[in-house]
Design an enzyme around this catalytic site. Sequence first.
Site, PDB file in Angstrom:
ATOM      1  CB  SER A 236      54.404  55.711 -27.258  1.00  0.00           C
ATOM      2  OG  SER A 236      55.279  55.330 -28.296  1.00  0.00           O
TER       3      SER A 236
ATOM      4  CG  HIS B  82      50.603  54.557 -29.581  1.00  0.00           C
ATOM      5  ND1 HIS B  82      49.478  54.797 -30.349  1.00  0.00           N
ATOM      6  CD2 HIS B  82      51.634  55.164 -30.229  1.00  0.00           C
ATOM      7  CE1 HIS B  82      49.817  55.527 -31.408  1.00  0.00           C
ATOM      8  NE2 HIS B  82      51.114  55.756 -31.367  1.00  0.00           N
TER       9      HIS B  82
ATOM     10  CG  ASP C 281      54.678  55.213 -32.104  1.00  0.00           C
ATOM     11  OD1 ASP C 281      53.701  55.638 -32.742  1.00  0.00           O
ATOM     12  OD2 ASP C 281      54.940  55.559 -30.936  1.00  0.00           O
TER      13      ASP C 281
ATOM     14  CG  MET D 267      58.422  55.046 -36.795  1.00  0.00           C
ATOM     15  SD  MET D 267      59.547  56.153 -35.913  1.00  0.00           S
ATOM     16  CE  MET D 267      58.412  56.820 -34.694  1.00  0.00           C
TER      17      MET D 267
ATOM     18  CG  HIS E 165      50.895  55.648 -35.236  1.00  0.00           C
ATOM     19  ND1 HIS E 165      51.523  56.716 -34.620  1.00  0.00           N
ATOM     20  CD2 HIS E 165      50.524  56.097 -36.460  1.00  0.00           C
ATOM     21  CE1 HIS E 165      51.544  57.752 -35.452  1.00  0.00           C
ATOM     22  NE2 HIS E 165      50.954  57.398 -36.577  1.00  0.00           N
TER      23      HIS E 165
ATOM     24  CG  MET F  64      54.020  56.944 -38.087  1.00  0.00           C
ATOM     25  SD  MET F  64      54.922  57.524 -36.642  1.00  0.00           S
ATOM     26  CE  MET F  64      54.796  56.050 -35.630  1.00  0.00           C
TER      27      MET F  64
ATOM     28  CG  MET G 266      50.375  62.307 -36.337  1.00  0.00           C
ATOM     29  SD  MET G 266      50.722  61.052 -35.083  1.00  0.00           S
ATOM     30  CE  MET G 266      52.337  61.580 -34.459  1.00  0.00           C
TER      31      MET G 266
ATOM     32  CG  ASP H 144      51.299  59.602 -31.239  1.00  0.00           C
ATOM     33  OD1 ASP H 144      52.172  59.741 -30.376  1.00  0.00           O
ATOM     34  OD2 ASP H 144      51.360  58.742 -32.143  1.00  0.00           O
TER      35      ASP H 144
END
Length: 222
Positions: free
Chosen positions: A14, A39, A41, A43, A72, A74, A143, A181
């Site tokens: 990540s 990966h 992330d 957010m 991913h 979020m 998760m 994850d």
Amino acid sequence: MIPKTFQDRVVAPSLLAADFSRVRDEVTRAISAGADWMHLDVMDGHFVDNISFGPAMVQTVHETNDIFLDVHLMISRPDHFLPRFVAAGADLITVHVEAEHDVAETLRRIRESGCQAGLALNPATPFEAAIPYLSQIDLLLCMTVVPGFGGQAFMAEVLPKISAAAAYRAEHGLSYHIEVDGGIVTETAARCAEAGANVMVAGSSTFKAPDMAAAVLEIRKA
Ligand code: DX5
Ligand code: ZN
């Protein structure tokens, strides 16, 4: 690049745990260490209590190399931002079932855009919430921490959900990856693999390891 199947172990460092002052070098370091996917992330400060980065970062990584980009989201409105992540070069886009969107429609649009589609479940969300969508996805993300921050402790109570997802897949002849994850180190990766997960997202335990290649190899073999 040969596409991975759910029978392949995939190690996905990540980027959240990387040194942001030298992102391109960090991605190169991950690839040299044996990473299969990166990966990323994303957010938004609303769906989770943190803000990370957006499409510009995905594009930066995409332009640096051709590693498979596992994005991913979020974020509260993945349907709204989806086209920007497709344009930025995502290969797989994962959205949360808990976000504010028409989940089936978003998943349909992800595949229509040429990307693979992933669906994520927070630790408190039961496996049953994913069932209506399982024929539409390439990856189910369970998760193993409450999303928002790297470096949190693995939640072992998620293991039965992974087993349920693997059992359902076998019963229904489906082929989605099962990704985990949060808090993934060698020992927790082994427990997740035993339960049926094959894609291991690992931030702190890879980027912050003294020897990243050794860390990736250990998670691969766990
Ligand atoms: C959590 C993120 C994770 C996180 C994992 O909100 O989705 O991908 O970066 O970090 P580690 O491996 O440090 O727990
Ligand atoms: Zn993630």
